[in-house]
Design an enzyme around this catalytic site. Structure first.
Site, PDB file in Angstrom:
ATOM      1  N   GLY A   9       0.831  -1.201   0.000  1.00 24.59           N
ATOM      2  CA  GLY A   9       0.000   0.000   0.000  1.00 24.59           C
ATOM      3  C   GLY A   9       0.864   1.249   0.000  1.00 24.59           C
ATOM      4  O   GLY A   9       0.542   2.263   0.624  1.00 24.59           O
ATOM      5  N   GLN A  13      -1.626   7.695   1.209  1.00 27.72           N
ATOM      6  CA  GLN A  13      -1.209   8.949   1.829  1.00 27.72           C
ATOM      7  C   GLN A  13      -0.024   8.756   2.773  1.00 27.72           C
ATOM      8  O   GLN A  13       0.995   9.439   2.650  1.00 27.72           O
ATOM      9  CB  GLN A  13      -2.382   9.567   2.603  1.00 27.72           C
ATOM     10  CG  GLN A  13      -2.060  10.937   3.193  1.00 27.72           C
ATOM     11  CD  GLN A  13      -3.068  11.407   4.224  1.00 27.72           C
ATOM     12  OE1 GLN A  13      -3.719  10.597   4.873  1.00 27.72           O
ATOM     13  NE2 GLN A  13      -3.189  12.708   4.386  1.00 27.72           N
ATOM     14  N   ASP A  35       2.058  -1.903  -4.522  1.00 27.59           N
ATOM     15  CA  ASP A  35       0.661  -1.503  -4.517  1.00 27.59           C
ATOM     16  C   ASP A  35      -0.018  -2.240  -5.665  1.00 27.59           C
ATOM     17  O   ASP A  35       0.633  -2.951  -6.430  1.00 27.59           O
ATOM     18  CB  ASP A  35       0.529   0.020  -4.683  1.00 27.59           C
ATOM     19  CG  ASP A  35      -0.669   0.582  -3.914  1.00 27.59           C
ATOM     20  OD1 ASP A  35      -1.800   0.132  -4.192  1.00 27.59           O
ATOM     21  OD2 ASP A  35      -0.476   1.447  -3.049  1.00 27.59           O
ATOM     22  N   ILE A  36      -1.346  -2.050  -5.778  1.00 25.72           N
ATOM     23  CA  ILE A  36      -2.066  -2.658  -6.910  1.00 25.72           C
ATOM     24  C   ILE A  36      -2.135  -1.699  -8.093  1.00 25.72           C
ATOM     25  O   ILE A  36      -2.637  -2.051  -9.162  1.00 25.72           O
ATOM     26  CB  ILE A  36      -3.504  -3.081  -6.517  1.00 25.72           C
ATOM     27  CG1 ILE A  36      -4.279  -1.899  -5.923  1.00 25.72           C
ATOM     28  CG2 ILE A  36      -3.470  -4.256  -5.554  1.00 25.72           C
ATOM     29  CD1 ILE A  36      -5.759  -2.184  -5.704  1.00 25.72           C
ATOM     30  N   ASP A  53      -0.892  -7.512  -4.550  1.00 29.98           N
ATOM     31  CA  ASP A  53      -2.274  -7.441  -4.103  1.00 29.98           C
ATOM     32  C   ASP A  53      -2.324  -7.838  -2.634  1.00 29.98           C
ATOM     33  O   ASP A  53      -2.039  -8.983  -2.281  1.00 29.98           O
ATOM     34  CB  ASP A  53      -3.141  -8.386  -4.949  1.00 29.98           C
ATOM     35  CG  ASP A  53      -4.619  -8.330  -4.568  1.00 29.98           C
ATOM     36  OD1 ASP A  53      -4.966  -7.651  -3.580  1.00 29.98           O
ATOM     37  OD2 ASP A  53      -5.425  -8.983  -5.274  1.00 29.98           O
ATOM     38  N   TYR A 143     -14.549   0.425   9.165  1.00 29.55           N
ATOM     39  CA  TYR A 143     -13.115   0.672   9.311  1.00 29.55           C
ATOM     40  C   TYR A 143     -12.681   0.474  10.761  1.00 29.55           C
ATOM     41  O   TYR A 143     -11.710  -0.235  11.052  1.00 29.55           O
ATOM     42  CB  TYR A 143     -12.803   2.091   8.839  1.00 29.55           C
ATOM     43  CG  TYR A 143     -11.365   2.505   8.985  1.00 29.55           C
ATOM     44  CD1 TYR A 143     -10.358   1.874   8.258  1.00 29.55           C
ATOM     45  CD2 TYR A 143     -11.001   3.559   9.829  1.00 29.55           C
ATOM     46  CE1 TYR A 143      -9.035   2.266   8.378  1.00 29.55           C
ATOM     47  CE2 TYR A 143      -9.680   3.956   9.950  1.00 29.55           C
ATOM     48  CZ  TYR A 143      -8.696   3.309   9.226  1.00 29.55           C
ATOM     49  OH  TYR A 143      -7.388   3.699   9.339  1.00 29.55           O
ATOM     50  N   LYS A 147     -10.186  -2.401  12.486  1.00 29.48           N
ATOM     51  CA  LYS A 147      -8.998  -2.021  13.247  1.00 29.48           C
ATOM     52  C   LYS A 147      -9.046  -2.603  14.664  1.00 29.48           C
ATOM     53  O   LYS A 147      -8.027  -3.063  15.190  1.00 29.48           O
ATOM     54  CB  LYS A 147      -8.847  -0.500  13.284  1.00 29.48           C
ATOM     55  CG  LYS A 147      -8.474   0.116  11.942  1.00 29.48           C
ATOM     56  CD  LYS A 147      -7.160  -0.436  11.413  1.00 29.48           C
ATOM     57  CE  LYS A 147      -6.735   0.202  10.119  1.00 29.48           C
ATOM     58  NZ  LYS A 147      -5.481  -0.393   9.578  1.00 29.48           N
ATOM     59  N   ILE A 173      -4.374  12.404   9.900  1.00 26.62           N
ATOM     60  CA  ILE A 173      -3.047  12.752   9.402  1.00 26.62           C
ATOM     61  C   ILE A 173      -3.152  13.880   8.379  1.00 26.62           C
ATOM     62  O   ILE A 173      -3.953  13.808   7.449  1.00 26.62           O
ATOM     63  CB  ILE A 173      -2.362  11.532   8.755  1.00 26.62           C
ATOM     64  CG1 ILE A 173      -2.342  10.338   9.718  1.00 26.62           C
ATOM     65  CG2 ILE A 173      -0.955  11.897   8.303  1.00 26.62           C
ATOM     66  CD1 ILE A 173      -1.503  10.523  10.943  1.00 26.62           C
TER      67      ILE A 173
END
Length: 323
Positions: A9, A13, A35-36, A53, A143, A147, A173
């Site tokens: 990933g 960001q 990354d993909i 992936d 999400y 987590k 962030i």
């Protein structure tokens, strides 16, 4: 031989800026970005890049074996606002990717894992002010659910299989280098772009919505600090509370007006207001500060000064025609 790192990933960001920082620290050939998508041209051209992936165990494992990877930073995730639109896709990506990486560590293909958690693990029943490390966690978003569950699995894999996994509960962030990625706290990034380019911002949160935030430089610093800390100092293997500053959209707008006096803001709360209401206003991160020496550098006005300076340059450069 030094560490060989894989960032999954890397185009996101946090992932993109983490990649640059780790390449500065360990050398560009020792940090594999993956990354993909290869849409982040600057990142792809800055060193070794592989298509990986995060949902595919064999895709990750083959990259690990190809480069003799010993450390993985798993930065791929579907964030809060996007996850509410695609709940099953968010669950699939966020959970399967974590299991793949933890299992690679359990089976000794890699030695160390970084996995980011989030303030989204908390909910409306959590104490909102100076939220403690150990407290009620009843997340209301997909999400946040992924987590919270992920934290439990990280601790389980450490306790039962000795996996060296380390994690931080990131607040919102703020960064000028990459565009917002679908998070509820992303208003605090969008507002700077709009202030510099249009001197106007329509905010999707109410003016008094206080949320914990952090400048990207501090987030990257915390990430490298915890990964460089001696294993004996890492007492928490679920995820550490992490804090820098807390502010409201109104306070942020006032900070911007110190540099752009004619900046204007309107407030039109949408579905993201409910998400923000379920999160803490401020975080107690004393465990991180005491156990491995965490401290932040950027306050609100520091962030504003840097964001406006960098975005001014970015947008002015974009206006200059190339020969």
């Amino acid at each position: 031989m030094g560490s060989k790192i894989l960032i999954i990933g890397a185009s996101g960001q946090i992932g993109s800026e983490l990649t640059y920082k780790l390449r500065d620290l360990y050398g560009r050939d020792n940090v594999i970005a993956s990354d993909i998508s290869d849409n982040n041209v600057d990142l792809v051209n800055s060193g070794i890049f592989e298509f990986v992936d995060a949902k595919d165990y064999e895709s990750i494992k083959s990259c690990v074996e190809k480069y003799s990877i010993d450390t993985i930073y798993l930065m791929a995730a579907m964030l809060s606002a996007t996850g509410e639109k695609h709940p099953m896709a968010a669950w699939d990506l966020n959970m399967s990717s974590l299991f793949h990486v933890l299992n690679l560590a359990k089976d000794k293909f890699i030695e160390k894992v970084f996995w980011p958690s989030s303030i989204a693990v908390f909910g409306t029943t959590t104490p909102a002010l100076y939220t403690p490390q150990y407290t009620v966690m009843e997340p209301s978003t997909v999400y946040g659910i992924t987590k919270q569950v992920g934290e439990r699995w990280c601790e389980y894999y450490h306790k039962n299989y000795g996996v060296d996994v380390r994690s931080l509960r990131y607040p919102g962030i703020i960064s000028w280098k990459t565009k917002p990625g679908g998070g509820t706290t992303d208003y605090a990034v969008e507002i700077y772009h709009e202030a510099v380019t249009k001197k106007f911002y329509s905010c999707f949160l109410k003016p008094d919505t206080e949320l914990p935030m952090m400048f990207m430089d501090d987030a990257i610093k915390a990430t490298t600090d915890i990964m460089n800390a001696h294993p004996n100092t890492i007492k928490i293997r679920s995820s550490y509370n992490l804090s820098a500053v807390s502010f409201t959209p109104r306070e942020l707008a006032d900070s911007i007006k110190k540099h752009i006096p004619d900046f204007e803001i309107e407030y039109k709360p949408d579905y993201r207001q409910d998400i923000a209401n379920s999160w803490p206003k401020s975080i107690n991160d004393s465990f991180a500060r005491e156990q491995w020496g965490w401290k932040h550098n950027f306050k609100l006005d520091d962030i504003t000064k840097e964001m406006i300076f960098q975005l001014d340059q970015k947008y002015n450069d974009a206006k200059i025609p190339s020969n």
